[in-house]
Design an enzyme around this catalytic site. Sequence first.
Site, PDB file in Angstrom:
ATOM      1  N   CYS A 145      49.053  29.486  29.182  1.00 31.65           N
ATOM      2  CA  CYS A 145      49.888  29.565  28.029  1.00 31.65           C
ATOM      3  C   CYS A 145      50.361  31.213  27.935  1.00 31.65           C
ATOM      4  O   CYS A 145      49.182  31.929  27.703  1.00 31.65           O
ATOM      5  CB  CYS A 145      49.226  28.769  26.907  1.00 31.65           C
ATOM      6  SG  CYS A 145      50.147  29.372  25.403  1.00 31.65           S
ATOM      7  N   ASN A 190      43.658  38.780  31.922  1.00 30.84           N
ATOM      8  CA  ASN A 190      44.693  38.104  33.055  1.00 30.84           C
ATOM      9  C   ASN A 190      45.747  37.776  32.627  1.00 30.84           C
ATOM     10  O   ASN A 190      46.548  36.986  33.285  1.00 30.84           O
ATOM     11  CB  ASN A 190      43.362  36.828  33.473  1.00 30.84           C
ATOM     12  CG  ASN A 190      42.304  37.240  34.228  1.00 30.84           C
ATOM     13  OD1 ASN A 190      42.284  38.177  34.716  1.00 30.84           O
ATOM     14  ND2 ASN A 190      41.205  36.156  34.086  1.00 30.84           N
ATOM     15  N   HIS A 223      47.008  35.960  30.000  1.00 24.96           N
ATOM     16  CA  HIS A 223      47.628  34.813  29.357  1.00 24.96           C
ATOM     17  C   HIS A 223      46.531  34.590  28.258  1.00 24.96           C
ATOM     18  O   HIS A 223      45.568  35.153  28.224  1.00 24.96           O
ATOM     19  CB  HIS A 223      47.233  33.342  30.431  1.00 24.96           C
ATOM     20  CG  HIS A 223      46.154  33.256  31.245  1.00 24.96           C
ATOM     21  ND1 HIS A 223      45.841  33.050  32.492  1.00 24.96           N
ATOM     22  CD2 HIS A 223      44.812  33.871  30.766  1.00 24.96           C
ATOM     23  CE1 HIS A 223      44.494  32.747  32.792  1.00 24.96           C
ATOM     24  NE2 HIS A 223      44.023  33.427  31.816  1.00 24.96           N
TER      25      HIS A 223
END
Length: 339
Positions: A262, A225, A227
């Site tokens: 993040c 995904n 991240h």
Amino acid sequence: MKKRTFTLNASSTTLTEVATKRVEPVLHAATIRRQVADQYRQGAAIQGGVGYKQTVVIRSSEVGADKNATVECILNLLQETAINHLRTSGLVGDGFGVTPGMLKNNLIWIVTKMTVEIDSYPTWDEVLEVETWLRPSGKNGVQKDWTIKNLVTGQVLARATSNWMMMNEKTRRLSKIPEEVKAEISPFFLEPKEDGSVHKKIEKLVEAKHVNKNLKPKRSDIDMNHHVNNVKYSNWMLEAIPETILEECQLSSITLEFRRECGVSETIQSLCQPDEVDEIPEVEFKKNEGGNILDGYLPYLLEDNSSKTFSFTHLLQTEGSIKSEEIVRGRTTWRPRNV
């Protein structure tokens, strides 16, 4: 060499191809079928076809020095069985359990909250059975629950609950669940359950006695995904726990509230504050020479009360020169290793 060809006899059925197609497999190269059994992953549908169970063995690479499964191992088991649950339901499109309808609408799953409670740690070579199921949560959420049991004795070793929502993969914004996706996943829901106090709100940590700075994601921490995978956050949270606690105690529960994504280029701070700080006499907080471990803290908590548990509040945030942004709020609860 003579070319060999293989054909699939559509009239024959096996345990892995029992039901009819639920959706047209035009959005993904793989044929999408609902499965009663998942023989290659040692899994099977349960609870009338809406739940899923899988047999797993704890490998040597998944345990620590004490031969117990690591927290990272347990979180990975939860994540993997959640994806396999959707796979056996015939709802695999692409990515982490993305259904064909989600793929069409550029949607991915994200976890917003998770709580894991560990009664007894699985050990090296132990054979486990992980069960998981889904419930609706509010208008645009899904609740995912698990239990981890010893396959032989049936003893429940751990349980977990989580809330999931959908995010647009392109805009990176939360999204409502489209009607076509609701139609795909709702047949696999158990009845809604009253929202209890499992997910207690975690207040933002303003100051902390323990801080670990300059944590950086590695390329291997980024998932499909794009991240940092949520399992990595638990490792960063534990980086700030005093070494004495890690040596003398065991994690009994962990809660994570995910605030934002993040990326690989960000630098992270891990902050940690003992929740019982106000109950301990000030003299107990005289720092040792290194300044990282609180002298007398552990004996105070464990003295004449070996069953006492205690907790820490955590915060993962970006390291910014002007402003730091929250990534994860968390709470961990600990118990003495001899309990």
